[in-house]
Scaffold this motif. Structure first.
Motif, PDB file in Angstrom:
ATOM      1  N   MET A   1       0.820  -1.179   0.000  1.00 20.23           N
ATOM      2  CA  MET A   1       0.000   0.000   0.000  1.00 20.23           C
ATOM      3  C   MET A   1       0.870   1.251   0.000  1.00 20.23           C
ATOM      4  SD  MET A   1      -2.552   1.554   2.925  1.00 20.23           S
ATOM      5  CE  MET A   1      -2.937  -0.012   3.549  1.00 20.23           C
ATOM      6  N   CYS A  30      -3.776   7.580   2.622  1.00 19.58           N
ATOM      7  CA  CYS A  30      -4.076   6.200   2.225  1.00 19.58           C
ATOM      8  C   CYS A  30      -4.043   5.266   3.428  1.00 19.58           C
ATOM      9  CB  CYS A  30      -3.095   5.712   1.167  1.00 19.58           C
ATOM     10  SG  CYS A  30      -3.457   6.363  -0.468  1.00 19.58           S
ATOM     11  N   LEU A  34      -7.391   3.265   4.316  1.00 22.18           N
ATOM     12  CA  LEU A  34      -7.417   1.832   4.031  1.00 22.18           C
ATOM     13  C   LEU A  34      -7.156   0.960   5.249  1.00 22.18           C
ATOM     14  CD1 LEU A  34      -5.646   1.865   0.571  1.00 22.18           C
ATOM     15  CD2 LEU A  34      -8.089   1.759   1.056  1.00 22.18           C
ATOM     16  N   ASP A  36      -5.454  -1.283   8.274  1.00 15.92           N
ATOM     17  CA  ASP A  36      -4.405  -2.308   8.359  1.00 15.92           C
ATOM     18  C   ASP A  36      -4.989  -3.716   8.382  1.00 15.92           C
ATOM     19  OD1 ASP A  36      -5.523  -2.239  10.855  1.00 15.92           O
ATOM     20  OD2 ASP A  36      -3.644  -2.037  11.950  1.00 15.92           O
ATOM     21  N   ASP A  37      -5.953  -3.959   7.507  1.00 14.73           N
ATOM     22  CA  ASP A  37      -6.510  -5.307   7.415  1.00 14.73           C
ATOM     23  C   ASP A  37      -5.411  -6.288   7.019  1.00 14.73           C
ATOM     24  OD1 ASP A  37      -9.037  -4.400   8.047  1.00 14.73           O
ATOM     25  OD2 ASP A  37      -9.623  -4.134   5.951  1.00 14.73           O
ATOM     26  N   ILE A  39      -3.266  -9.129   5.239  1.00 15.74           N
ATOM     27  CA  ILE A  39      -3.079  -9.628   3.875  1.00 15.74           C
ATOM     28  C   ILE A  39      -2.827 -11.121   3.993  1.00 15.74           C
ATOM     29  CG2 ILE A  39      -1.638  -9.504   1.808  1.00 15.74           C
ATOM     30  CD1 ILE A  39      -3.122  -6.907   2.310  1.00 15.74           C
ATOM     31  N   ASP A  44      -5.078 -10.504  -2.218  1.00 13.97           N
ATOM     32  CA  ASP A  44      -5.215  -9.379  -1.285  1.00 13.97           C
ATOM     33  C   ASP A  44      -4.194  -8.289  -1.593  1.00 13.97           C
ATOM     34  OD1 ASP A  44      -7.235 -10.738   0.040  1.00 13.97           O
ATOM     35  OD2 ASP A  44      -5.979 -11.305   1.757  1.00 13.97           O
ATOM     36  N   VAL A  48      -5.307  -4.506  -2.595  1.00 15.93           N
ATOM     37  CA  VAL A  48      -4.876  -3.355  -1.787  1.00 15.93           C
ATOM     38  C   VAL A  48      -4.061  -2.388  -2.638  1.00 15.93           C
ATOM     39  CG1 VAL A  48      -3.400  -2.652   0.149  1.00 15.93           C
ATOM     40  CG2 VAL A  48      -4.991  -4.537   0.429  1.00 15.93           C
ATOM     41  N   ASP A  49      -3.240  -2.910  -3.519  1.00 15.35           N
ATOM     42  CA  ASP A  49      -2.460  -2.056  -4.407  1.00 15.35           C
ATOM     43  C   ASP A  49      -3.383  -1.207  -5.287  1.00 15.35           C
ATOM     44  OD1 ASP A  49       0.379  -1.596  -5.713  1.00 15.35           O
ATOM     45  OD2 ASP A  49      -1.038  -1.898  -7.373  1.00 15.35           O
ATOM     46  N   GLU A  51      -6.545  -0.452  -4.777  1.00 13.79           N
ATOM     47  CA  GLU A  51      -7.322   0.477  -3.953  1.00 13.79           C
ATOM     48  C   GLU A  51      -6.463   1.644  -3.467  1.00 13.79           C
ATOM     49  OE1 GLU A  51     -10.906   1.770  -2.043  1.00 13.79           O
ATOM     50  OE2 GLU A  51     -10.392   0.584  -3.788  1.00 13.79           O
ATOM     51  N   ALA A  52      -5.224   1.378  -3.092  1.00 16.00           N
ATOM     52  CA  ALA A  52      -4.333   2.455  -2.642  1.00 16.00           C
ATOM     53  C   ALA A  52      -4.078   3.452  -3.764  1.00 16.00           C
ATOM     54  CB  ALA A  52      -3.009   1.870  -2.135  1.00 16.00           C
TER      55      ALA A  52
END
Length: 65
Positions: A1, A30, A34, A36-37, A39, A44, A48-49, A51-52
């Motif tokens: 991210m 970011c 976003l 810290d769910d 990975i 995933d 995340v990439d 979405e970031a």
């Protein structure tokens, strides 16, 4: 991210669309947005990439003059 957000912010800076000093603000935004769910798979990482990058691009107008 972090890398994805930084790449978008640096690209905006290099195209004169973002002040240099706002790069960390984009990355921080970011992180805040976003979270810290965990990975747990390569899928995933990809999600995340993507979405970031979307979030970083969306945050940019806040920091432009």
């Amino acid at each position: 991210m972090l890398n994805a957000a930084n790449e978008i912010a640096v690209d905006l800076f290099l195209h004169d669309a973002l002040p240099f000093t706002s790069i960390p603000d984009i990355v921080e935004g970011c992180l805040e947005k976003l979270g810290d769910d965990p990975i747990t798979s390569l899928d995933d990482v990809y999600l995340v990439d993507v979405e970031a990058r979307r979030v970083a691009g969306g945050l940019a107008p806040r920091f432009t003059g």
